[in-house]
Write an enzyme that holds these catalytic residues in place. Structure first.
Site, PDB file in Angstrom:
ATOM      1  N   SER A  52       2.764  -4.971  -8.997  1.00 47.79           N
ATOM      2  CA  SER A  52       2.943  -3.526  -8.943  1.00 47.79           C
ATOM      3  C   SER A  52       3.173  -2.959 -10.350  1.00 47.79           C
ATOM      4  O   SER A  52       2.331  -3.151 -11.226  1.00 47.79           O
ATOM      5  CB  SER A  52       4.085  -3.186  -7.981  1.00 47.79           C
ATOM      6  OG  SER A  52       3.984  -1.864  -7.518  1.00 47.79           O
ATOM      7  N   ASP A 111      -0.204  -3.087  -2.116  1.00 48.20           N
ATOM      8  CA  ASP A 111       0.845  -3.429  -3.078  1.00 48.20           C
ATOM      9  C   ASP A 111       1.300  -4.886  -2.964  1.00 48.20           C
ATOM     10  O   ASP A 111       1.759  -5.333  -1.911  1.00 48.20           O
ATOM     11  CB  ASP A 111       2.031  -2.489  -2.818  1.00 48.20           C
ATOM     12  CG  ASP A 111       3.182  -2.691  -3.780  1.00 48.20           C
ATOM     13  OD1 ASP A 111       2.994  -3.361  -4.805  1.00 48.20           O
ATOM     14  OD2 ASP A 111       4.272  -2.176  -3.488  1.00 48.20           O
TER      15      ASP A 111
END
Length: 286
Positions: A49, A176
């Site tokens: 991320s 993610d």
């Protein structure tokens, strides 16, 4: 996926792991600055991320000061950033009728707008190898990229559910990486004798009381999940150095607090320097 980089580990080498945490991940920057000040460079990086975004900038040759200046410049131009977010928006108001998100962002479009000039287009062009963590939504599994085009891999790694549109890449739907491996130190266990991991998930801030908003529930739940994953991983194997910067008081998506986050994390640099120097000295005397 197999990296194109050869194993270059020596007795004095280390790998660097930059975890997920949204705006809290700006705390990675002072750690990179500390490494620059010590004249140290990792032989391998892993990022999830926000950790993948900052990690790629670092792997491309940007210094900690360069990365700091870049992020501060982006958040300082609020109108330009707001315009870029609107341009990258894929959600529509009519989506609300089907419980969709009218503010959903296309991460690839946003990265295209704000990709630093010094960052290349592919993993193969980087100065330091990096593993970028994503999650394959349909396969319910981790998918790590370290070859091929950079932008879709990084966009997928940062595709926070509810905020960013999943990325379609290589026939897969990716979200993610923080949903499956928020602190991926396990990926670099055999790359160097020393692993440095920076955990920026954090905990609840003092101001977070009362009934949470819808967004706070979504992102708070994601933090709970990430914290649980990291806790279980640490029971099995801990990195030699684990750094947890003081970022609890900052909200996950408050990138406009960038300067305050960086200031709050400045003291961690000396602590980190002492830790890594102690490990290096121990290995030198062994």
């Amino acid at each position: 996926m197999t990296s194109h980089f050869a194993d270059t580990a020596t007795d004095q080498s280390f790998s660097l792991v930059l975890g997920a945490g949204g705006a809290r991940g700006l705390a990675h920057i002072p750690i990179i600055e500390a490494l620059d000040e010590l004249g140290l460079k990792p032989v391998a990086i892993a990022g999830t991320s926000i950790g993948s975004i900052i990690g790629v900038c670092y792997a491309a040759g940007m210094s900690g000061q360069d990365i700091r200046a870049f992020f501060l410049d982006v958040v300082a131009r609020r109108k330009a950033l707001a315009g870029a977010l609107m341009t990258a928006r894929v959600g529509r108001l009519k989506d609300m009728r089907t419980f969709g998100n009218p503010f959903l962002i296309d991460g690839e479009k946003l990265l295209k707008k704000y990709w630093p000039d010094s960052v290349p287009q592919s993993f193969e062009e980087l100065d330091v190898p990096i593993s970028v963590v994503t999650a394959d939504f349909h396969a319910r599994s981790e998918l790590v990229f370290n070859t091929g085009p950079l932008r879709p891999a990084v966009a997928a790694s940062m595709a926070i559910p509810g905020a960013f549109q999943p990325v379609e890449h290589q026939g897969r739907i990716l979200i993610d990486g923080g949903t499956i491996n928020p602190l991926p130190f396990d990926l670099l266990r055999n790359r160097a004798p020393l692993t440095v991991a920076v955990d920026v998930i954090g905990g609840p801030g003092e101001e977070m009381n009362g009934q949470p908003s819808g967004f706070e529930i979504v992102f708070g739940a994601l933090q709970l999940l990430q914290g649980a994953i990291v806790s279980e991983k640490l029971k099995v194997k801990r990195p030699e150095i684990l750094i947890r910067p003081p970022i609890d008081s900052f909200r996950v998506l408050n990138f406009f607090a960038a300067r305050k986050i960086l200031e709050a994390c400045e003291p961690i640099k000396d602590e980190f320097k002492r830790k890594i120097e102690a490990h290096m000295n121990l290995r030198m005397s062994a």
